[in-house]
Design a protein around this motif. Structure first.
Motif, PDB file in Angstrom:
ATOM      1  N   GLU A   1      22.634  15.119 -22.504  1.00 20.40           N
ATOM      2  CA  GLU A   1      21.416  15.806 -22.051  1.00 20.40           C
ATOM      3  C   GLU A   1      20.460  14.815 -21.384  1.00 20.40           C
ATOM      4  O   GLU A   1      19.837  15.131 -20.375  1.00 20.40           O
ATOM      5  CB  GLU A   1      20.714  16.539 -23.200  1.00 20.40           C
ATOM      6  N   ALA A   2      20.385  13.610 -21.946  1.00 17.24           N
ATOM      7  CA  ALA A   2      19.539  12.585 -21.337  1.00 17.24           C
ATOM      8  C   ALA A   2      20.055  12.256 -19.934  1.00 17.24           C
ATOM      9  O   ALA A   2      19.287  12.034 -18.996  1.00 17.24           O
ATOM     10  CB  ALA A   2      19.517  11.332 -22.209  1.00 17.24           C
ATOM     11  N   LEU A   3      21.366  12.246 -19.797  1.00 13.51           N
ATOM     12  CA  LEU A   3      21.986  11.966 -18.505  1.00 13.51           C
ATOM     13  C   LEU A   3      21.658  13.076 -17.507  1.00 13.51           C
ATOM     14  O   LEU A   3      21.352  12.819 -16.336  1.00 13.51           O
ATOM     15  CB  LEU A   3      23.501  11.872 -18.722  1.00 13.51           C
ATOM     16  N   LEU A   4      21.708  14.306 -17.985  1.00 15.59           N
ATOM     17  CA  LEU A   4      21.425  15.449 -17.106  1.00 15.59           C
ATOM     18  C   LEU A   4      19.955  15.507 -16.697  1.00 15.59           C
ATOM     19  O   LEU A   4      19.608  16.198 -15.751  1.00 15.59           O
ATOM     20  CB  LEU A   4      21.817  16.761 -17.796  1.00 15.59           C
ATOM     21  N   ALA A   5      19.099  14.783 -17.427  1.00 17.12           N
ATOM     22  CA  ALA A   5      17.681  14.762 -17.077  1.00 17.12           C
ATOM     23  C   ALA A   5      17.383  13.719 -16.002  1.00 17.12           C
ATOM     24  O   ALA A   5      16.271  13.643 -15.494  1.00 17.12           O
ATOM     25  CB  ALA A   5      16.835  14.483 -18.324  1.00 17.12           C
ATOM     26  N   THR A   6      18.375  12.911 -15.643  1.00 12.31           N
ATOM     27  CA  THR A   6      18.182  11.915 -14.573  1.00 12.31           C
ATOM     28  C   THR A   6      18.539  12.554 -13.229  1.00 12.31           C
ATOM     29  O   THR A   6      19.078  13.657 -13.196  1.00 12.31           O
ATOM     30  CB  THR A   6      19.095  10.693 -14.773  1.00 12.31           C
ATOM     31  N   PRO A   7      18.272  11.869 -12.139  1.00 13.56           N
ATOM     32  CA  PRO A   7      18.573  12.472 -10.829  1.00 13.56           C
ATOM     33  C   PRO A   7      20.067  12.531 -10.480  1.00 13.56           C
ATOM     34  O   PRO A   7      20.408  12.818  -9.342  1.00 13.56           O
ATOM     35  CB  PRO A   7      17.849  11.549  -9.835  1.00 13.56           C
ATOM     36  N   VAL A   8      20.945  12.305 -11.418  1.00 12.34           N
ATOM     37  CA  VAL A   8      22.377  12.330 -11.089  1.00 12.34           C
ATOM     38  C   VAL A   8      22.813  13.768 -10.780  1.00 12.34           C
ATOM     39  O   VAL A   8      22.360  14.719 -11.412  1.00 12.34           O
ATOM     40  CB  VAL A   8      23.231  11.725 -12.229  1.00 12.34           C
ATOM     41  N   ARG A   9      23.668  13.923  -9.758  1.00  8.91           N
ATOM     42  CA  ARG A   9      24.199  15.246  -9.409  1.00  8.91           C
ATOM     43  C   ARG A   9      25.420  15.536 -10.278  1.00  8.91           C
ATOM     44  O   ARG A   9      26.140  14.595 -10.651  1.00  8.91           O
ATOM     45  CB  ARG A   9      24.653  15.274  -7.943  1.00  8.91           C
TER      46      ARG A   9
ATOM     47  N   SER B   1      23.892  12.026 -25.611  1.00 13.96           N
ATOM     48  CA  SER B   1      23.497  11.263 -24.420  1.00 13.96           C
ATOM     49  C   SER B   1      23.662  12.094 -23.151  1.00 13.96           C
ATOM     50  O   SER B   1      23.040  11.813 -22.136  1.00 13.96           O
ATOM     51  CB  SER B   1      24.315   9.976 -24.309  1.00 13.96           C
TER      52      SER B   1
END
Ligand SMILES: Nc1ncnc2c1ncn2[C@@H]1O[C@H](COP(=O)(O)OP(=O)(O)OP(=O)(O)O)[C@@H](O)[C@H]1O
Ligand SMILES: [Mg+2]
Lengths: 308, 270
Positions: B120-128, B118
């Motif tokens: 990598e999916a998180l890193l693909a979002t706009p989260v810093r 999960s």
């Protein structure tokens, strides 16, 4: 207009080069296939384009933004289906989607979640824990996650890997549907049939980009189409006459069958038939042989192996 | 904090935590055990070891510090002064609680997501990156802090229960409030940030635990030294320490972001 551009993208891990000097462009609305064997650097390339990891050298421009310089802004505009779906198994499908959607702004989460869950046939299962889902369902759910915020570019890393034929079929249908709606898709796969079926253009990759064209052009440019002629009475004089014809580039004999490469089959096929008959040949059949993309792919990859 | 992405992560983390009965029990029972033990030791020492301690020169030095910092204790007998001294040590226990919780929980914060894919999916979002790491640390530090506050209350009530009610108002000082509401939160955040660093550098839960222990241990040691009674925490000193740790928090968060190497995080794990 190109919406994805790669300029000499290169990625080395501790001195090992996974992707080297990759340059390509993908137009808006195009479904682009990135085809290559295991370890070819497909996932690495997608990660660089999607701003997950930075290239060692070269750069990309996706939706007008540099993935290495402003990944978070880029992420607002792209969707990524990762190689491994990656959900929180103990939470429901809906909670998972709501969570990932919560990082974006500017759309109605509940509306989008419902729309895509229905589209993927998962609406009934929305309150179930993702841990109870089959692999195919997780993959579809991951596709929903990548689509919720209506990305300008959708990156799909082997979207049908590990799915049974039926589930793979559903996912492909989905991608075709998106394509019809004008969605730009960058899809990696090692499945040739899939690439041919879904993609407008295909890049064949193995660390480097080996070829890039439409499936049709790839065939044409890599293999001249061959004409197969079957003769009732092949004899050496006849064969040397045929081989001597100005438009015949190559001739291979296998029993009564002759495999001929012509400079331009469309123009010279009638000519060939006439000349054979005039030389006393009795023709049993004339046909054309096309090569599947698989042959092209294998020959490309092998060529690379031999030269490297 | 109006950061939508941080709140989003906190909500998810707490949703997961609230469904995990084992960890809820662990997080609340362990600190209460620590506090219970602290009370028991204080009682035992006072009851059976009083004489020896009163004769000890280290203790006499500490009592002198105590008298300087808190002139009111001079009004008590030497027994009463011993009670106040022992009670003042509860800061150590309260400070250690969030750190203990961090060792067991921050460990899994990143490594779990790595293993499940999960992340990598998180890193693909706009989260810093800093938002991700800070919210992971806060998601643990805030409940740990709440537990610590409950423990502080239990400790004070326990002391009254032992029958030392008259010395409690000596202890419930501005220093204690500054310690509980400023120093402890700063230390809690520090511990969890260090835990998150360990977790983001590890390849599996077991090695995460080792890394976290290795980096949190020095913090524990420093806290222990600072507060082990040889230094009497005046309000000013407490405030200074709290500010110092808060600055360290910001610094450590920056280091955490630097150490968070995406390359090593998104390799194949299976
Ligand atoms: N984070 C990393 N660290 C070190 N090496 C890596 C890392 N990621 C990828 N590689 C290496 O780079 C090469 C390309 O890997 P990549 O995952 O991009 O290939 P792929 O085309 O996606 O393969 P597959 O079809 O198996 O998914 C492989 O040799 C892989 O071992
Ligand atoms: Mg891959």
């Amino acid at each position: 207009m190109a919406i994805v551009e790669a300029h000499g993208l290169t990625k080395a891990f501790d001195g090992f080069t996974a992707v080297s000097g990759l340059s390509l462009e993908v137009a808006e609305g195009e479904v682009f296939g990135f085809l290559g064997p295991n370890g070819a650097g497909k996932t690495t390339t997608i990660r660089m384009l999607a701003g997950i990891i930075a290239p060692t050298s070269g750069h990309a421009v996706v939706a007008g933004l540099r993935p290495d310089l402003e990944p978070e802004n880029l992420h607002q505009h792209i969707g990524l289906l990762t190689e491994n779906p990656g959900f929180y198994n103990r939470l429901s499908a809906r909670f998972n989607l709501g969570f990932f959607a919560g990082f974006y702004s500017g759309f109605d989460i509940d509306h989008q979640v419902e729309k895509y869950l229905r589209m993927m046939g998962l609406w009934e299962r929305r309150e179930d824990k993702v841990g109870t889902f089959s692999k195919g369902m997780k993959q579809r759910l991951a596709l929903v996650r990548a689509l919720l915020h209506q990305p300008k570019v959708l990156f799909l890393d082997e979207p049908t890997a590990g799915l049974d034929p039926e589930a793979a079929h559903e996912v492909r249908d989905m991608i075709q549907e998106l394509s019809v709606e004008g969605q730009t898709v960058f899809l990696s796969t090692h499945n040739l049939v899939e690439a041919e079926l879904l993609c407008h253009r295909i890049g064949v990759v193995r660390t480097e980009l080996l070829a890039l064209d439409t499936p049709e052009n790839l065939r044409r440019s890599l293999f001249r189409r061959q004409v197969v002629v079957e003769l009732e009475n092949p004899n050496p004089t006849l064969v040397s006459t045929i081989a001597g014809l100005p438009f015949v580039q190559k001739i291979e004999q296998a029993g009564n069958q002759f495999r001929l490469e012509l400079t331009d089959p469309e123009v010279y096929r009638p000519e060939l038939v006439k000349d054979i008959v005039e030389a006393g040949g009795r023709i049993m059949s004339v046909s054309e042989e096309r090569h599947s993309l698989e042959d092209i792919y294998l020959s490309l990859v092998r060529e690379e192996e031999n030269s490297g | 904090m109006g950061n939508k992405r941080i709140i989003n992560i906190l909500k998810k983390e707490w949703h997961v935590q609230s469904r995990d009965l084992n960890s809820i029990l662990f997080v609340t029972l362990l600190p209460l055990l620590i506090i219970g033990q602290a009370l028991l030791i204080i009682w035992l020492v006072e009851r059976f070891g009083g004489e020896a301690i009163l004769a000890n020169s280290v203790f006499q030095g500490a009592i002198e510090n105590l008298r300087d910092a808190l002139p009111a204790v001079s009004g008590l007998g030497i027994e009463g002064q011993l009670q106040v001294f022992l009670l003042s040590q509860m800061n150590v226990y309260l400070l250690i609680i969030p750190t203990m919780i961090a060792i067991s929980f921050a460990t899994f914060s990143i490594v779990d997501e790595k293993l499940s894919g999960s992340l990598e999916a998180l890193l693909a979002t706009p989260v810093r990156t800093w938002e991700l790491l800070l919210s992971k640390a806060l998601a643990g530090a805030i409940p740990a802090l709440l537990v610590t506050w409950v423990c502080a209350l239990v400790l004070i009530l326990g002391v009254v229960g032992i029958g030392w009610g008259q010395t409690v108002n000596m202890i419930v000082t501005p220093s204690l409030f500054l310690s509980i509401f400023l120093l402890t939160p700063a230390v809690a955040l520090l511990s969890f940030l260090l835990g998150v660093i360990g977790s983001s550098r590890a390849k599996d839960a077991r090695s995460a635990q080792n890394i976290v222990l290795a980096i949190i241990f020095p913090v524990l040691a420093i806290i222990g030294l600072q507060v082990s009674g040889l230094i009497w925490l005046t309000p000013l000193l407490t405030l200074g320490l709290a500010l110092g740790v808060a600055v360290l928090d910001v610094f450590i968060l920056r280091i955490a972001v630097r150490l968070f190497q995406r390359e090593s995080i998104v390799v194949k794990w299976h």
